[in-house]
Design an enzyme around this catalytic site. Structure first.
Site, short mmCIF file in Angstrom:
data_model
loop_
_atom_site.label_atom_id
_atom_site.label_comp_id
_atom_site.label_asym_id
_atom_site.label_seq_id
_atom_site.Cartn_x
_atom_site.Cartn_y
_atom_site.Cartn_z
N HIS A 41 -3.06 18.31 0.82
CA HIS A 41 -4.40 18.56 1.34
C HIS A 41 -4.36 18.66 2.86
O HIS A 41 -3.34 18.36 3.48
CB HIS A 41 -5.34 17.41 0.93
CG HIS A 41 -4.97 16.12 1.59
ND1 HIS A 41 -3.97 15.30 1.12
CD2 HIS A 41 -5.43 15.53 2.73
CE1 HIS A 41 -3.84 14.25 1.92
NE2 HIS A 41 -4.71 14.37 2.92
N HIS A 126 -3.04 20.16 9.40
CA HIS A 126 -1.69 20.19 8.85
C HIS A 126 -1.70 19.75 7.39
O HIS A 126 -2.68 19.16 6.92
CB HIS A 126 -0.75 19.30 9.66
CG HIS A 126 -1.07 17.85 9.54
ND1 HIS A 126 -2.10 17.25 10.25
CD2 HIS A 126 -0.52 16.88 8.77
CE1 HIS A 126 -2.16 15.96 9.92
NE2 HIS A 126 -1.22 15.72 9.01
#
Length: 179
Positions: A41, A126
């Protein structure tokens, strides 16, 4: 007490591709945690422990974020946090996307309005591929590559963190972005 974060879940096909790439790098030798595909995620805001009453208020506040639209997010390679020789985190980097920054800012603002204890460090979008370096050997390599890939972010969620269970992250409230 239960811990939470707000984030964007990746499409499972993309998550599997990233895990496949990561597994070729043998990072289990250098890092203690390699998240499974189901847990990949983008964290928008990490919350930690939140009491029940504030959690309900947060869900209502997140529902009020209605001006934001779907967006295309592009992966831009592999990077690290920490000492480059023995990084504490190896991640899939994300190309700059103003709409993603706007979404994170709106979510952060809602959390701050509710006086939730959030991390206010600069947002670096990220996808964590490996974390908790063993610190024993150099393992990050400039040869680590991931295929350039794009995906559409159509929603974001409030997740509960459930250590020891796979997947560890369970979406408990999801907000759909407009087309």
């Amino acid at each position: 007490m239960q811990h939470y974060f707000i984030g964007v879940k990746l499409p499972i096909e993309l998550s599997r591709q990233l895990v496949h790439s990561r597994d070729r790098w043998q990072l289990e030798q250098s890092h203690k945690k390699l998240p499974p595909a189901e847990d990949l995620h983008i964290t928008l805001v990490y919350l930690g422990a939140v009491e029940g009453g504030k959690l309900k208020s947060l869900m209502q506040a997140l529902d009020d974020i209605d001006s934001l639209k779907t967006m295309i997010v592009t992966l831009s390679g592999v990077s690290t946090f920490g000492n480059p020789a023995t990084p504490r985190v190896i991640y899939a980097a994300i190309e700059e996307q103003p709409k993603l920054i706007e979404l994170q800012s709106a979510v952060l603002e809602k959390c701050l309005d509710l006086s939730l204890p959030v991390d206010t460090k600069k947002f670096v979008p990220h996808i964590t591929l490996a974390k908790k370096s063993r610190g024993q050997q150099e393992h990050f390599s400039k040869d680590m590559h991931i295929a350039s890939n794009k995906f559409t972010v159509k929603e974001f969620s409030l997740f509960s963190i459930n250590p020891g269970v796979i997947p560890s992250y369970q979406a408990i409230h999801t907000i759909t972005l407009k087309d």
